[in-house]
Scaffold this active site. Structure first.
Site, PDB file in Angstrom:
ATOM      1  N   VAL A 101      72.383-107.671   9.805  1.00  0.00           N
ATOM      2  CA  VAL A 101      72.920-107.225   8.524  1.00  0.00           C
ATOM      3  C   VAL A 101      74.437-107.128   8.610  1.00  0.00           C
ATOM      4  O   VAL A 101      74.970-106.435   9.486  1.00  0.00           O
ATOM      5  CB  VAL A 101      72.345-105.841   8.145  1.00  0.00           C
ATOM      6  CG1 VAL A 101      72.794-105.445   6.739  1.00  0.00           C
ATOM      7  CG2 VAL A 101      70.830-105.836   8.254  1.00  0.00           C
ATOM      8  N   SER A 102      75.153-107.833   7.737  1.00  0.00           N
ATOM      9  CA  SER A 102      76.606-107.739   7.642  1.00  0.00           C
ATOM     10  C   SER A 102      77.253-108.037   9.008  1.00  0.00           C
ATOM     11  O   SER A 102      77.084-109.124   9.546  1.00  0.00           O
ATOM     12  CB  SER A 102      76.994-106.355   7.107  1.00  0.00           C
ATOM     13  OG  SER A 102      78.341-106.309   6.694  1.00  0.00           O
ATOM     14  N   TRP A 103      77.991-107.078   9.577  1.00  0.00           N
ATOM     15  CA  TRP A 103      78.567-107.266  10.923  1.00  0.00           C
ATOM     16  C   TRP A 103      77.480-107.660  11.920  1.00  0.00           C
ATOM     17  O   TRP A 103      77.684-108.519  12.783  1.00  0.00           O
ATOM     18  CB  TRP A 103      79.258-105.974  11.338  1.00  0.00           C
ATOM     19  CG  TRP A 103      79.902-105.961  12.688  1.00  0.00           C
ATOM     20  CD1 TRP A 103      81.209-106.237  12.993  1.00  0.00           C
ATOM     21  CD2 TRP A 103      79.281-105.594  13.936  1.00  0.00           C
ATOM     22  NE1 TRP A 103      81.433-106.078  14.344  1.00  0.00           N
ATOM     23  CE2 TRP A 103      80.266-105.687  14.951  1.00  0.00           C
ATOM     24  CE3 TRP A 103      77.990-105.206  14.293  1.00  0.00           C
ATOM     25  CZ2 TRP A 103      79.999-105.404  16.285  1.00  0.00           C
ATOM     26  CZ3 TRP A 103      77.710-104.932  15.630  1.00  0.00           C
ATOM     27  CH2 TRP A 103      78.720-105.030  16.612  1.00  0.00           C
TER      28      TRP A 103
END
Length: 286
Positions: A101-103
């Protein structure tokens, strides 16, 4: 009913890692979660609860986050991917599916690339190819560059609509609920995470990711504009893209809608073509 998480704190190469495993059934490949920047593992629990209760799930706090110790030196994504593989060894897991997720999506890409034999399928949510990404608005990126929202919950609640978009724009209670689960690891741990991604990009080796890949994007994501997810889906050979009507944290805010999409992807097996022999001449049309 889903099994409760089993928490363990383990030590690898002098680094203390806080882990949580939700036991599952052996017929499903376990799912390893790589969380977003500054995010402790509790923040993904609403998503995990929406998944099939038979699915074993592994979550952990990366170094400097939540209950994991903060290293004295910075680290990079290849080193973190190696640490994740060692953690799986320690916890006695072989092959897993991975979601980032994301980073954590950048870390998931690195893990799938560096350890293809350990990663069966890959799910990338609200993430990008790193340094070559089309950035969000400067105001949003400036706020993301600081750990203040994790250290000062009232500030996190105030800026949540602007940085997360989607449902956070409409429901003030979401930000309060999100902030209540935050467990800050301190400023240095957050800065180490920022450093891990500094200058990093996967764009030159995305075509080497051979795992079946599900790319999930929010259509109102101030942090990761949708075009970045389209780029990932285009560059990864065996990828499919799903666009969710929500913001950056759709895994949490739309968990009940997104979880079935992910479960279907994780459970489907590519079937071989079956060659049927031609029927006998006298049988045609019968």
């Amino acid at each position: 009913m889903p099994q409760p998480f089993v928490f363990r704190t383990i030590e690898l190469d002098g680094q203390t890692l806080r882990t949580a495993v939700r036991p599952g059934k052996p017929h499903l490949t376990p799912l390893l979660i790589f969380n977003g920047i500054g995010a402790n593992l509790e923040l993904v629990f609403p998503f995990v609860q929406a998944l099939d209760p038979d699915l074993e799930v592994i979550a952990f706090d990366v170094p400097g986050v939540g209950g994991s110790s903060t290293p004295s030196r910075p680290y990079r994504f290849p080193g973190l991917a190696k640490l994740a593989a060692r953690m799986l060894d320690y916890l006695d897991f072989g092959q897993v599916n991975a979601i980032g997720v994301s980073w954590g999506g950048a870390l998931a890409q690195q893990f799938a690339h560096d350890y293809p034999e350990r990663c069966k399928k890959l799910v990338l949510a609200a993430t990008s190819a790193g340094a070559v990404m089309v950035p969000g608005k400067p105001k949003v990126l400036w706020r993301m560059a600081s750990p203040r929202r994790y250290i000062q919950p009232s500030y996190g609640v105030r800026i949540a609509p602007d940085i997360y978009g989607g449902a956070f724009r409409r429901d003030a209670g979401l930000a309060m609920a999100h902030a209540s689960k935050v467990r800050s690891g301190g400023k240095m741990g957050y800065y180490w995470q920022l450093f891990a991604g500094l200058g990093w990009t996967s764009i030159h080796w995305l075509h080497k990711i051979r795992q079946p890949t599900l790319v999930l994007a929010g259509d109102d994501d101030p942090i990761i504009p949708l075009i970045n997810m389209r780029l990932l889906a285009w560059r990864i050979p065996n990828a499919e893209l799903h666009v969710i009507d929500d913001g950056h944290l759709f895994l949490i805010t739309r968990a009940e809608a997104v979880a079935p999409i992910i479960m279907k992807f994780l459970q489907e097996e590519k079937q071989r073509a079956v060659m049927h022999p031609q029927p006998a001449f006298g049988m045609r049309g019968s």
